[in-house]
Motif scaffolding. Structure first.
Motif, mmCIF file in Angstrom:
data_model
loop_
_atom_site.group_PDB
_atom_site.id
_atom_site.type_symbol
_atom_site.label_atom_id
_atom_site.label_comp_id
_atom_site.label_asym_id
_atom_site.label_seq_id
_atom_site.Cartn_x
_atom_site.Cartn_y
_atom_site.Cartn_z
ATOM 1 N N THR A 179 0.708 -1.241 0.040
ATOM 2 C CA THR A 179 -0.125 0.168 -0.051
ATOM 3 C C THR A 179 0.784 1.338 0.031
ATOM 4 O O THR A 179 1.801 1.183 0.473
ATOM 5 N N PHE A 180 0.555 2.267 -0.791
ATOM 6 C CA PHE A 180 1.219 3.286 -1.058
ATOM 7 C C PHE A 180 0.317 4.662 -0.500
ATOM 8 O O PHE A 180 -0.806 4.811 -0.562
ATOM 9 N N PHE A 181 1.148 5.326 0.567
ATOM 10 C CA PHE A 181 0.677 6.371 1.075
ATOM 11 C C PHE A 181 0.768 7.778 0.756
ATOM 12 O O PHE A 181 1.813 7.998 0.052
ATOM 13 N N ALA A 182 0.019 8.706 1.021
ATOM 14 C CA ALA A 182 0.276 10.204 0.706
ATOM 15 C C ALA A 182 -0.014 11.113 1.835
ATOM 16 O O ALA A 182 -0.795 10.774 2.706
ATOM 17 N N TRP A 183 0.741 12.374 1.645
ATOM 18 C CA TRP A 183 0.389 13.103 2.914
ATOM 19 C C TRP A 183 -0.633 14.075 2.657
ATOM 20 O O TRP A 183 -1.033 14.310 1.811
#
Lengths: 166, 652
Positions: B366-370
Motif C-alpha cells: 500500500t502506498f500512502f500520501a500526505w
C-alpha cells in the motif's frame, strides 16, 4: 599353677572383646589367631546384628563398669537380621559408647564400604585375609593399635612369659 | 534585437564618452560648470584686446551650453551663475570700472541670466534625452548579452532563420553539433549547416512555418556531423511590427535518450506482462479513493470473479473461505494503516463457485500520501498466485513430520524403558556377583585356614604324604579364592560405567609401589621415569590394570632372579589428538611367539609353575578398551617382555 597365673592375669584384664560374626569357621580361625597374637581378653561372640545390639543394651543396663561391657567391638559387615553398618549406626547414636572403639573386620575390600563405615563412625577398617599367617599379622596390628591402648594393662610379653614358665 | 555585430563579450559602454551625466551628483555638475566657464573665460580674455568691453557675454553662452549638454541643467545653471559673477565683477559696467551701472548694464545682465537659465534648461533636456538613449542602449546591450548567455546554456539548439532560409543567429550548441565555430556557420543556408538529408526531412516543416504557422513536431533527423537523432522541434514565425514574416525562431531539443528510455520501458512492460501471463500471476490494484479493486483477468479468475469492472473489497472478501476471512481482513486492515509498513502477505483459501477450494498466496504493498498533517492510503498494488499444489504438499509433509516425531518419541520412550530395565538388571547382577563372591570366599577361607592350622598344630601326626595333601588343599583353596576375586573384578569392568577423567599416572604408580612390599626393595626393583604424562582414563580401572601388570612382571621371573621392571612413556599426536603409550618392560621369562596372540585371552595361562588365574591380562585388555585405548605385548622367551597400553592424553 600356670593356670592360676594366667587366670589372675586374665581377671585383671576382664573387659571382653565383642566379636560380631556369623561365620562359625571365621570365629574359630580368629580365636586361634588371636591367641597366637597374644590377645588374651575374653572373646565374646554374637552371631547377628540384633544380638549385638541386645548384648550392648544389657551390658549398659548392668552398669557402665560391668565386666560384660566390651572394651572394643570387632564388627563384620555381612550379618543377618541387622547388618554391620546398621549396628554401627545404632551404637554411635548411644553416647554411652563414645569411648568404645569399633573396628570393622570384614572380607569386603570395597572402597564404598570403607567410606560408609568411616562416615558412620567406625574407628578402623581391617580386611580379613584368607591366609592364616596374614591373619596373624592383621591381628597383631589390631592388638598394637587398639587393644593394648584401650583394653587393659596385660601386655603380650606378660602372657607369653607366663606361658613360658609352664 | 539586432542580430548583427554580436560579439562574445559584453559590449563596451558606447555612451561612456558622451554625456557624463548627473550620476556624480552635485560635484560632477560643479566640476563641469567650472571647466566650461573657465574655458569661456579664457576665450573671453583672449578676445579682450580685440573687442575690449563689447560682446562680454559672447564666450559665456557657449560655456553654459556646453556645461548643460555635458552635465545636465544643474551644471548649466551653475555655469550661468558663475558667468554672471565674472561678468558682473570684471566686465560691468561697460562704461568703465569706476562708473556706475546704467540701465543697459542691468538689462544686459538680467537678460543674460535669464537666457542662461533657459539655455541650461533646454540643453538639459537634450542631455537627459541622450542619457536615456544611452541607458536604453546599455540596457539593450545587457539584455542581448543575457539572452546570449541563456541560449548558450540551453541544452538544445536555439536559432533564428531568415526568409532566405539562412541562419541569422545560432546558440553555442550549434558549434557542438556541427563542429564549426558559429562565425563560420552564420549566414549559411539550412542544408549547408544541417546536411542535405536532414534538410529534406525538415523542409516541409520550414515551409509551413514560413507561411505563418507555429509548427511543433518530433522527428528522426539524420543530421550531418552529430549524427541522426530524435528531436523535438518548434518553429515559431517572427513577424515585424507591420505583420510581415521576417524569419523563424528555431528551438530543437535532443530527445534520443528519452525515446530510448520510452522504448525500453515499453519493452519491459511487454516482457512483464508476458511474464505475469506465463507465471499465471494475478495482479490487482486497489484504489482507496474509489474503494474499488481492478483485477487482471488472471487475478479475477483466481477468485472466481468476472473480469472487467472494478469490484469492491467486500466482493473479494466474500470469496475468501470463511475460516480464513477474519484473519485476512485483519491483515488487510493492518496493511492499510499509515503507521505501518503497508505490506500485506497472506496465504488463504478461496471457495470457488463450484465448491472447489483453492489456496491462494497474495502479496501487496500500500502506498500512502500526505494529507495535511496525516498520511492516508492512496493505492495498493498486489499480486496473487495459485498455491494449491504447494499447500497440499506442505500439509502432506507436515502430517508426515508429525507422524515421524510421534514415532521418534515412541522410540525414545522404548529406549529409555529398556535402558532402565537393563540398568536394573546390571545393578542386580553386580549385587549378585558381590554377594556370591562374598559367600564363596567364606568357605574358601575356612578351607585354607583350617588346613594351615592342621599344618601348624598337627604336623607331627602326619607323614610326608599327609603334609603334602594338606599343602595341596591349602593351595587349591587359595587358587580358587584368587579366581573368585579376579572374576569379580573382571565382571565389574564389564558391568560398570567407566567415567573418564584426567588421571595422574605417576601418583598412581608411586602410591601402588608404596602400598605393596612385593614391589619394593629387596623384593623387586620398579624403575619409574622422571616424568609420566596425565592420561584420559578411569582411576580405579587403571589401578587394577597397573596392579595386574606389575604383579605379573614381578611374578613371572626365572627362580632366583631379581625382578626388574622398567616403566617408560611415549607421546605422540595423530589426527589432531594427543596419545600416550605406557610400556612395562620386565626381565621375566618371556612368551613364545605362538602364544603371544593368546596372552590377553580369558583364562589363558601360558606357564605351568607360576600361580595365576589367567584373568589378569584379560581384565587389563577389557578395562583399557573400555577407556578407548589399546593394549599389546612384545616378547622373547628368556629375554623379558614389554607390555604396553595406549590411551588418550588427559592433558588440556
Amino acid at each position: 599353677m600356670i593356670e592360676e597365673i594366667i587366670s589372675a592375669a586374665e581377671s585383671r584384664t576382664s573387659r571382653p572383646v565383642l566379636y560380631v560374626e556369623d561365620e562359625e569357621n571365621d570365629v574359630i580361625l580368629v580365636r586361634t589367631a588371636m591367641k597366637r597374637a597374644g590377645i588374651d581378653h575374653p572373646l565374646n561372640v554374637v552371631t547377628d546384628g540384633r544380638q549385638a545390639v541386645d548384648y550392648l543394651q544389657a551390658a549398659v543396663a548392668c552398669g557402665m563398669s560391668s565386666s560384660k561391657l566390651p572394651c572394643i567391638v570387632l564388627l563384620d559387615l555381612n550379618l543377618p537380621r541387622l547388618s554391620g553398618l546398621e549396628v554401627l549406626e545404632w551404637v554411635r547414636k548411644q553416647h554411652e559408647f563414645d569411648a568404645m572403639p569399633i573396628v570393622i573386620f570384614t572380607s569386603s575390600e570395597l572402597e564404598a564400604d570403607r567410606v560408609r563405615a568411616r562416615q558412620l563412625g567406625a574407628d578402623d577398617y581391617l580386611v580379613k585375609p584368607s591366609d592364616m599367617f596374614k591373619l596373624w599379622e592383621v591381628l597383631g596390628l589390631l592388638r598394637d593399635k587398639w587393644i593394648a591402648p584401650h583394653c587393659g594393662t596385660a601386655s603380650p610379653r606378660q602372657v607369653a612369659s607366663a606361658r613360658a614358665v609352664s | 534585437m539586432t542580430p548583427e555585430g554580436m560579439g562574445k563579450q559584453k559590449p563596451a559602454a558606447r555612451w561612456a564618452v558622451f554625456p557624463f551625466g548627473t550620476n556624480g551628483g552635485f560635484r560632477w555638475s560643479l566640476a563641469i560648470a567650472l571647466v566650461s566657464v573657465s574655458g569661456g573665460l579664457l576665450f573671453r580674455v583672449a578676445l579682450d584686446p580685440v573687442v575690449g568691453r563689447a560682446l562680454i557675454y559672447l564666450t559665456f553662452y557657449p560655456a553654459i551650453l556646453l556645461a548643460a549638454v555635458l552635465g545636465g541643467w544643474r551644471a548649466g545653471v551653475m555655469a550661468t551663475v558663475m558667468a554672471l559673477g565674472i561678468v558682473g565683477t570684471f566686465y560691468l559696467p561697460r562704461a568703465g570700472p569706476e562708473t556706475p551701472w546704467i540701465a543697459s548694464d542691468y538689462l544686459g545682465f538680467v537678460s543674460f541670466g535669464v537666457m542662461g537659465f533657459m539655455v541650461s534648461w533646454v540643453a538639459g533636456l537634450y542631455h537627459r534625452a541622450r542619457r536615456r538613449e544611452a541607458a536604453a542602449q546599455a540596457n539593450t546591450a545587457e539584455r542581448e548579452w543575457e539572452l546570449r548567455l541563456l541560449t548558450d546554456s540551453m541544452p538544445g539548439l536555439v536559432g533564428f532563420i531568415g526568409l532566405d532560409l539562412k541562419y541569422k543567429y545560432m546558440n553555442q550548441r550549434y558549434e557542438e553539433w556541427f563542429g564549426e565555430k558559429r562565425e563560420t556557420l552564420l549566414n549559411k543556408a539550412v542544408p549547408e549547416v544541417v546536411g542535405e538529408d536532414a534538410a529534406s526531412v525538415l523542409r516541409p516543416f520550414l515551409q509551413r512555418a514560413l507561411r505563418g504557422e507555429e509548427v511543433r513536431f518530433e522527428a528522426f533527423v539524420p543530421y550531418r556531423k552529430v549524427g541522426p537523432r530524435w528531436v523535438d522541434s518548434s518553429y515559431v514565425p517572427r513577424r515585424s511590427p507591420s505583420g510581415e514574416i521576417i524569419g523563424i525562431h528555431v528551438l530543437v531539443t535532443d530527445i534520443t535518450e528519452r525515446r530510448k528510455a520510452e522504448e525500453e520501458l515499453r519493452l519491459n512492460e511487454a516482457r512483464l506482462r508476458q511474464a505475469v501471463q506465463v507465471a499465471r500471476f494475478g495482479v490487482f490494484e486497489h484504489d482507496h479513493l474509489t474503494q474499488r479493486i481492478t483485477c487482471s483477468v488472471e487475478h479475477c479468475h483466481l477468485f472466481g470473479l468476472p473480469p472487467g469492472e472494478p469490484l469492491s473489497v467486500e466482493v473479494f472478501l466474500e470469496r475468501i473461505h470463511h475460516e480464513d476471512r477474519g484473519h485476512v481482513a485483519e491483515l488487510i486492515a493492518q496493511s492499510h494503516d499509515p503507521t505501518g509498513s503497508g505490506t500485506f502477505e497472506a496465504e488463504h483459501r478461496v471457495l470457488m463457485p463450484d465448491g472447489r477450494v483453492r489456496w491462494v498466496g497474495q502479496r501487496a504493498q500500500t502506498f500512502f500520501a500526505w494529507e495535511g498533517a496525516s498520511r492516508r492510503p492512496v493505492r495498493t498494488l498486489g499480486a496473487a498466485v495459485d498455491i494449491t499444489a504447494r499447500k497440499e504438499v506442505e500439509q502432506h509433509l507436515h502430517a508426515e513430520l508429525e507422524q515421524r516425531t510421534r514415532l521418534q518419541e515412541e522410540l525414545e520412550r522404548l529406549v529409555r524403558e529398556r535402558t532402565s530395565e537393563l540398568s536394573a538388571s546390571v545393578r542386580e547382577l553386580e549385587h549378585f556377583s558381590h554377594a556370591l563372591t562374598h559367600d564363596m570366599r567364606a568357605p574358601l577361607r575356612a578351607m585354607q585356614g583350617f588346613s594351615q592350622m592342621l599344618q601348624l598344630e598337627h604336623a607331627d601326626n602326619l607323614n610326608e604324604a599327609g603334609r603334602d595333601y594338606l599343602r595341596r588343599i591349602a593351595e587349591s583353596a587359595s587358587r580358587l579364592d584368587h579366581l573368585v576375586v579376579d572374576a569379580l573384578s573382571y565382571s565389574k569392568v564389564i558391568l560398570e560405567d567407566l567415567p573418564l577423567e584426567p588421571v595422574d599416572i605417576m601418583q598412581l604408580l608411586r602410591g601402588m609401589i608404596e602400598s605393596y612390599p612385593e614391589f619394593q626393595e629387596p623384593k623387586a626393583t620398579i624403575e619409574l621415569p622422571p616424568e609420566l604424562p596425565i592420561v584420559h582414563g578411569n582411576r580405579a580401572a587403571l589401578t587394577q590394570c597397573f596392579s595386574n601388570l606389575l604383579h605379573n612382571a614381578v611374578k613371572f621371573v626365572e627362580p632366583g632372579r631379581h625382578p626388574h621392571v622398567r616403566i617408560r612413556s611415549e607421546r605422540w599426536e595423530t589426527g589432531g589428538e594427543a596419545w600416550v603409550r605406557l610400556n612395562f618392560e620386565d626381565n621375566g621369562i618371556g612368551i613364545n611367539r605362538e602364544e603371544l596372540g593368546r596372552i590377553y585371552g580369558m583364562f589363558q595361562r601360558l606357564s605351568r609353575g607360576y600361580e595365576g588365574t589367567g584373568i589378569g591380562l584379560a581384565l587389563v585388555r577389557k578395562a583399557v578398551e573400555k577407556m578407548k585405548g589399546n593394549v599389546g605385548v612384545e616378547s622373547e622367551p628368556g629375554r623379558g617382555s614389554r607390555f604396553w597400553l595406549e590411551m588418550r592424553s588427559g592433558e588440556m
